[in-house]
Enzyme design. Structure first.
Site, PDB file in Angstrom:
ATOM      1  CD  GLU A 105      54.542  34.874  37.789  1.00  0.00           C
ATOM      2  OE1 GLU A 105      53.692  35.437  38.484  1.00  0.00           O
ATOM      3  OE2 GLU A 105      55.241  33.922  38.185  1.00  0.00           O
ATOM      4  CE  LYS A 234      46.622  52.329  49.560  1.00  0.00           C
ATOM      5  NZ  LYS A 234      46.731  53.581  48.831  1.00  0.00           N
ATOM      6  CG  ASP A 309      45.118  51.939  46.294  1.00  0.00           C
ATOM      7  OD1 ASP A 309      46.274  51.527  46.086  1.00  0.00           O
ATOM      8  OD2 ASP A 309      44.858  52.954  46.945  1.00  0.00           O
ATOM      9  CG  HIS A 405      57.324  29.593  35.719  1.00  0.00           C
ATOM     10  ND1 HIS A 405      56.956  30.913  35.778  1.00  0.00           N
ATOM     11  CD2 HIS A 405      56.369  28.908  36.379  1.00  0.00           C
ATOM     12  CE1 HIS A 405      55.842  31.023  36.484  1.00  0.00           C
ATOM     13  NE2 HIS A 405      55.457  29.805  36.856  1.00  0.00           N
TER      14      HIS A 405
HETATM   15  C1  LIG Z   1      51.579  25.818  32.271  1.00  0.00           C
HETATM   16  C2  LIG Z   1      50.589  24.729  32.699  1.00  0.00           C
HETATM   17  C3  LIG Z   1      49.169  25.322  32.710  1.00  0.00           C
HETATM   18  C4  LIG Z   1      50.627  23.605  31.714  1.00  0.00           C
HETATM   19  O1  LIG Z   1      49.770  22.577  32.178  1.00  0.00           O
HETATM   20  P1  LIG Z   1      49.365  21.325  31.270  1.00  0.00           P
HETATM   21  O2  LIG Z   1      48.371  20.575  32.057  1.00  0.00           O
HETATM   22  O3  LIG Z   1      50.573  20.621  30.810  1.00  0.00           O
HETATM   23  O4  LIG Z   1      48.712  22.087  30.057  1.00  0.00           O
HETATM   24  P2  LIG Z   1      47.861  21.561  28.836  1.00  0.00           P
HETATM   25  O5  LIG Z   1      48.604  21.968  27.599  1.00  0.00           O
HETATM   26  O6  LIG Z   1      47.464  20.135  29.003  1.00  0.00           O
HETATM   27  O7  LIG Z   1      46.558  22.477  28.968  1.00  0.00           O
HETATM   28  C5  LIG Z   1      45.702  22.366  30.086  1.00  0.00           C
HETATM   29  C6  LIG Z   1      44.946  23.675  30.242  1.00  0.00           C
HETATM   30  O8  LIG Z   1      45.838  24.705  30.699  1.00  0.00           O
HETATM   31  C7  LIG Z   1      45.493  25.940  30.048  1.00  0.00           C
HETATM   32  N1  LIG Z   1      46.631  26.386  29.225  1.00  0.00           N
HETATM   33  C8  LIG Z   1      47.757  25.694  28.939  1.00  0.00           C
HETATM   34  N2  LIG Z   1      48.599  26.430  28.197  1.00  0.00           N
HETATM   35  C9  LIG Z   1      48.019  27.608  28.004  1.00  0.00           C
HETATM   36  C10 LIG Z   1      48.413  28.804  27.342  1.00  0.00           C
HETATM   37  N3  LIG Z   1      49.582  28.923  26.710  1.00  0.00           N
HETATM   38  N4  LIG Z   1      47.551  29.853  27.354  1.00  0.00           N
HETATM   39  C11 LIG Z   1      46.365  29.751  27.970  1.00  0.00           C
HETATM   40  N5  LIG Z   1      45.932  28.641  28.624  1.00  0.00           N
HETATM   41  C12 LIG Z   1      46.753  27.585  28.649  1.00  0.00           C
HETATM   42  C13 LIG Z   1      44.254  25.680  29.245  1.00  0.00           C
HETATM   43  O9  LIG Z   1      43.118  25.944  30.039  1.00  0.00           O
HETATM   44  C14 LIG Z   1      44.368  24.192  28.952  1.00  0.00           C
HETATM   45  O10 LIG Z   1      43.127  23.591  28.733  1.00  0.00           O
HETATM   46  P3  LIG Z   1      42.406  23.722  27.285  1.00  0.00           P
HETATM   47  O11 LIG Z   1      41.853  25.083  27.235  1.00  0.00           O
HETATM   48  O12 LIG Z   1      43.492  23.511  26.263  1.00  0.00           O
HETATM   49  O13 LIG Z   1      41.380  22.648  27.310  1.00  0.00           O
HETATM   50  C15 LIG Z   1      50.923  24.147  34.101  1.00  0.00           C
HETATM   51  O14 LIG Z   1      52.181  23.511  34.082  1.00  0.00           O
HETATM   52  C16 LIG Z   1      50.901  25.150  35.206  1.00  0.00           C
HETATM   53  O15 LIG Z   1      49.873  25.701  35.553  1.00  0.00           O
HETATM   54  N6  LIG Z   1      52.028  25.367  35.874  1.00  0.00           N
HETATM   55  C17 LIG Z   1      52.068  26.240  37.051  1.00  0.00           C
HETATM   56  C18 LIG Z   1      52.514  27.604  36.683  1.00  0.00           C
HETATM   57  C19 LIG Z   1      52.044  28.581  37.727  1.00  0.00           C
HETATM   58  O16 LIG Z   1      51.070  28.416  38.420  1.00  0.00           O
HETATM   59  N7  LIG Z   1      52.710  29.705  37.815  1.00  0.00           N
HETATM   60  C20 LIG Z   1      52.207  30.727  38.702  1.00  0.00           C
HETATM   61  C21 LIG Z   1      53.197  31.618  39.113  1.00  0.00           C
HETATM   62  S1  LIG Z   1      54.243  30.903  40.326  1.00  0.00           S
HETATM   63  C22 LIG Z   1      54.572  32.237  41.355  1.00  0.00           C
HETATM   64  O17 LIG Z   1      54.528  33.357  40.904  1.00  0.00           O
HETATM   65  C23 LIG Z   1      54.578  32.053  42.799  1.00  0.00           C
HETATM   66  C24 LIG Z   1      55.433  31.047  43.556  1.00  0.00           C
HETATM   67  C25 LIG Z   1      55.525  29.683  42.853  1.00  0.00           C
HETATM   68  O18 LIG Z   1      56.735  31.533  43.827  1.00  0.00           O
HETATM   69  C26 LIG Z   1      54.657  30.940  44.873  1.00  0.00           C
HETATM   70  C27 LIG Z   1      55.058  29.800  45.770  1.00  0.00           C
HETATM   71  O19 LIG Z   1      56.060  29.908  46.473  1.00  0.00           O
HETATM   72  O20 LIG Z   1      54.290  28.819  45.768  1.00  0.00           O
HETATM   73  N1  LIG Z   2      41.807  59.041  51.627  1.00  0.00           N
HETATM   74  C1  LIG Z   2      42.648  58.080  51.937  1.00  0.00           C
HETATM   75  O1  LIG Z   2      43.186  58.017  53.036  1.00  0.00           O
HETATM   76  C2  LIG Z   2      42.928  57.005  50.942  1.00  0.00           C
HETATM   77  C3  LIG Z   2      42.463  57.087  49.659  1.00  0.00           C
HETATM   78  N2  LIG Z   2      42.705  56.074  48.769  1.00  0.00           N
HETATM   79  C4  LIG Z   2      42.155  56.252  47.440  1.00  0.00           C
HETATM   80  O2  LIG Z   2      40.758  56.354  47.613  1.00  0.00           O
HETATM   81  C5  LIG Z   2      40.125  56.078  46.376  1.00  0.00           C
HETATM   82  C6  LIG Z   2      38.935  55.197  46.647  1.00  0.00           C
HETATM   83  O3  LIG Z   2      38.097  55.857  47.566  1.00  0.00           O
HETATM   84  P1  LIG Z   2      36.541  55.706  47.398  1.00  0.00           P
HETATM   85  O4  LIG Z   2      35.943  56.378  48.580  1.00  0.00           O
HETATM   86  O5  LIG Z   2      36.196  54.285  47.140  1.00  0.00           O
HETATM   87  O6  LIG Z   2      36.257  56.406  46.020  1.00  0.00           O
HETATM   88  P2  LIG Z   2      35.976  57.925  45.612  1.00  0.00           P
HETATM   89  O7  LIG Z   2      36.652  58.900  46.495  1.00  0.00           O
HETATM   90  O8  LIG Z   2      36.231  57.990  44.142  1.00  0.00           O
HETATM   91  O9  LIG Z   2      34.422  58.090  45.926  1.00  0.00           O
HETATM   92  C7  LIG Z   2      33.481  57.276  45.375  1.00  0.00           C
HETATM   93  C8  LIG Z   2      32.111  57.908  45.582  1.00  0.00           C
HETATM   94  O10 LIG Z   2      31.216  57.328  44.667  1.00  0.00           O
HETATM   95  C9  LIG Z   2      29.909  57.613  45.105  1.00  0.00           C
HETATM   96  N3  LIG Z   2      29.047  56.480  44.710  1.00  0.00           N
HETATM   97  C10 LIG Z   2      28.234  56.497  43.632  1.00  0.00           C
HETATM   98  N4  LIG Z   2      27.605  55.324  43.499  1.00  0.00           N
HETATM   99  C11 LIG Z   2      28.010  54.537  44.519  1.00  0.00           C
HETATM  100  C12 LIG Z   2      27.726  53.205  44.914  1.00  0.00           C
HETATM  101  N5  LIG Z   2      26.879  52.440  44.224  1.00  0.00           N
HETATM  102  N6  LIG Z   2      28.342  52.707  46.002  1.00  0.00           N
HETATM  103  C13 LIG Z   2      29.205  53.450  46.708  1.00  0.00           C
HETATM  104  N7  LIG Z   2      29.504  54.730  46.400  1.00  0.00           N
HETATM  105  C14 LIG Z   2      28.927  55.270  45.299  1.00  0.00           C
HETATM  106  C15 LIG Z   2      29.992  57.784  46.620  1.00  0.00           C
HETATM  107  O11 LIG Z   2      29.498  59.078  46.897  1.00  0.00           O
HETATM  108  P3  LIG Z   2      28.777  59.401  48.299  1.00  0.00           P
HETATM  109  O12 LIG Z   2      29.843  59.255  49.346  1.00  0.00           O
HETATM  110  O13 LIG Z   2      28.314  60.790  48.165  1.00  0.00           O
HETATM  111  O14 LIG Z   2      27.679  58.412  48.488  1.00  0.00           O
HETATM  112  C16 LIG Z   2      31.478  57.626  46.913  1.00  0.00           C
HETATM  113  O15 LIG Z   2      31.919  58.463  47.927  1.00  0.00           O
HETATM  114  C17 LIG Z   2      41.151  55.395  45.497  1.00  0.00           C
HETATM  115  O16 LIG Z   2      41.586  56.303  44.513  1.00  0.00           O
HETATM  116  C18 LIG Z   2      42.276  55.106  46.471  1.00  0.00           C
HETATM  117  O17 LIG Z   2      43.503  55.032  45.813  1.00  0.00           O
HETATM  118  C19 LIG Z   2      43.350  54.935  49.153  1.00  0.00           C
HETATM  119  C20 LIG Z   2      43.815  54.789  50.428  1.00  0.00           C
HETATM  120  C21 LIG Z   2      43.702  55.838  51.396  1.00  0.00           C
END
Ligand SMILES: CC(C)(COP(=O)([O-])OP(=O)([O-])OC[C@H]1O[C@@H](n2cnc3c(N)ncnc32)[C@H](O)[C@@H]1OP(=O)([O-])[O-])[C@@H](O)C(=O)NCCC(=O)NCCSC(=O)C[C@@](C)(O)CC(=O)[O-]
Ligand SMILES: NC(=O)C1=CN([C@@H]2O[C@H](COP(=O)(O)OP(=O)(O)OC[C@H]3O[C@@H](n4cnc5c(N)ncnc54)[C@H](OP(=O)(O)O)[C@@H]3O)[C@@H](O)[C@H]2O)C=CC1
Length: 410
Positions: A105, A234, A309, A405
């Site tokens: 996006e 999920k 996941d 956008h």
């Molecule tokens: C686009 C801006 C940031 C412009 O905003 P601006 O203030 O005009 O930007 P600017 O040129 O003055 O720059 C300000 C800062 O923005 C950053 N920035 C600016 N441009 C860039 C770039 N190219 N690459 C990386 N960083 C950038 C950067 O941090 C910059 O600071 P600086 O570092 O320059 O000091 C602003 O208009 C904005 O944030 N718009 C909103 C867009 C947005 O949030 N989209 C998210 C997805 S929307 C969606 O998926 C969900 C939705 C909307 O449907 C959910 C709902 O229903 O609400």
């Molecule tokens: N089975 C299911 O129903 C589902 C499975 N998944 C999948 O499960 C996976 C994640 O399961 P998850 O159990 O997290 O991972 P893993 O099955 O990969 O197991 C991770 C293992 O790491 C070991 N471990 C080593 N160091 C650490 C630590 N510091 N902290 C915790 N554990 C440590 C543990 O062993 P020990 O236990 O011996 O301590 C743990 O069981 C993902 O791939 C996901 O997509 C997702 C949803 C449902």
């Protein structure tokens, strides 16, 4: 092995599958993982007429993905970028970090980046994990409510037996509590575990199976399904939004009025009003579980980048954004994610590109003490969510959403 030898092996595997001698998912038993992957891809390409050249250009040994996928043909490559560095004072994370985000996006990283720079100009964000626990809720069949109550009482009186049974299956996991829910002749037991640095679904499923074996031996209840959907994994579910699942994490920041005006081109009042009318009232009217604008954007992008996941973005969207004008006229802004299911060990976190992304945050693998790396990851995601929410609400306030956008997202 030369390229010619590899090609010959691939061709031979393809022929054996076509002849019905091998099944598509058996190729790894007859060749190394990359050759098996190439043969499967060649077959699919031939049968569908799709060129799978780019899917086949992946940059890690296929063998490293063997625990993560079956019937592999290659890899989808999603662009990854960084925002920040952002300054964060958390319970587990302290300092500045770039945040890795993978997305398609346009404008998303620009927006979150703007939010990060606003957070930095405001002295940094705070973040805390306020509750932690991964759940699995099997469903049992009982004869009637009398038997249901007997099961609930048994579970209450025999907590230690269940804790011990679970502990036999894992070194890191720890059963915290079991909450019963009765519906007629169904009993749902919601087991909740501390899973340290693992997201924990495999861990808690295996541990809960061991506990269920004891329950079936000691009571009249019969296990119908190890997952009875009160977990709830999920799916959009109020139980996760209310009780939490994985990490419940909050990040917040107080932004001086001058920073809101200069960097976000709006006012604290406008952001607070948009938050109330859009994120709170609009979400209530829509009967949404998410009282936020686009927390799922940051959760999904950081989940993809760091090997989480991806289906659990559903729970990661259970978030509430708040915005208040302070007595000094500044903006208090927060995001609370109720059910953020993250790990830094296990699952997709071991894959090479995802592990590198975890390195950007400094949270790859197990934390010291265990659990702190996953807490830190949760705090970083919540901080990214604050940045994204701030920037989007500001863009709505300054009427910049569509123009942003138009210029960045297409
Ligand atoms: C686009 C801006 C940031 C412009 O905003 P601006 O203030 O005009 O930007 P600017 O040129 O003055 O720059 C300000 C800062 O923005 C950053 N920035 C600016 N441009 C860039 C770039 N190219 N690459 C990386 N960083 C950038 C950067 O941090 C910059 O600071 P600086 O570092 O320059 O000091 C602003 O208009 C904005 O944030 N718009 C909103 C867009 C947005 O949030 N989209 C998210 C997805 S929307 C969606 O998926 C969900 C939705 C909307 O449907 C959910 C709902 O229903 O609400
Ligand atoms: N089975 C299911 O129903 C589902 C499975 N998944 C999948 O499960 C996976 C994640 O399961 P998850 O159990 O997290 O991972 P893993 O099955 O990969 O197991 C991770 C293992 O790491 C070991 N471990 C080593 N160091 C650490 C630590 N510091 N902290 C915790 N554990 C440590 C543990 O062993 P020990 O236990 O011996 O301590 C743990 O069981 C993902 O791939 C996901 O997509 C997702 C949803 C449902």
């Amino acid at each position: 092995m030369t390229d010619a030898e590899t090609d010959a092996n691939v061709a031979a595997l393809v022929t054996r599958v076509k002849d019905g001698e091998l099944r598509l998912h058996e190729l790894e038993q007859h060749a190394d993982a990359d050759t098996a992957t190439a043969a499967r891809r060649a077959l699919v390409s031939e049968e569908t007429d799709a060129s799978l050249e780019t899917i086949g250009s992946y940059g890690f040994p296929a063998a490293t993905a063997e625990p993560n996928i079956e019937n592999m043909i290659g890899a989808v490559q999603v662009p990854i970028g960084v925002v920040g560095p952002v300054s964060l004072s958390g319970g587990a994370f302290e300092g500045e970090s770039y945040l890795p985000l993978a997305t398609t996006e346009g404008a998303l990283l620009a927006s979150v980046n703007r939010g990060c720079s606003v957070i930095n100009r405001s002295g940094g964000a705070n973040a805390r994990v306020t509750k932690s626990g991964m759940t699995r809720a099997p469903v049992f069949r009982v004869r009637d409510v009398v038997e249901a109550e007997a099961l609930v009482s048994w579970v209450r009186d025999n907590n230690k037996a269940l804790v011990d049974a679970a502990a036999e299956t894992t070194n890191h996991g720890e059963l915290l509590d079991v909450t019963p829910y009765v519906v007629g002749n169904n009993v749902y037991l919601r087991f909740r575990y501390d899973t340290k640095d693992a997201m924990g679904m495999n861990m808690v499923t295996i541990a809960t199976k061991a506990a269920c074996d004891i329950i079936e031996n000691e009571t009249d209840a019969s296990l119908v399904a190890l997952s009875g959907n009160m977990c709830s994994d999920k799916k959009p579910a109020a139980v996760n939004a209310v009780e939490g699942r994985g990490r419940s994490v909050t990040a917040d920041v107080t932004i001086p009025r001058s920073v809101v005006e200069n960097s976000l081109h709006t006012t604290p009042e406008a952001i607070a009003e948009i938050n109330t009318r859009k994120n709170l009232i609009g979400s209530a009217k829509a009967a949404s579980l998410g009282f936020n604008a686009h927390v799922a954007n940051v959760v999904a992008a950081m989940f993809l980048a760091t090997g989480q996941d991806e289906a659990q973005v559903v729970e990661g969207a259970n978030a509430i954004t708040t915005a208040d004008v302070t007595a000094d006229g500044d903006l208090y802004f927060s995001v609370s994610i109720a059910s953020l299911e993250v790990g830094t060990v296990g699952g997709g976190t071991k894959l090479p590109t995802q592990a590198e992304a975890l390195d950007i945050l400094g949270v790859r693998g197990g934390g010291d003490p265990a659990g702190t790396n996953a807490d830190a990851l949760a705090e970083c995601i919540a901080t990214g969510a604050v940045a994204g929410e701030l920037s989007l609400l500001a863009a709505l306030g300054s009427r910049h959403l569509s123009s942003a956008h138009e210029s960045l997202g297409r």
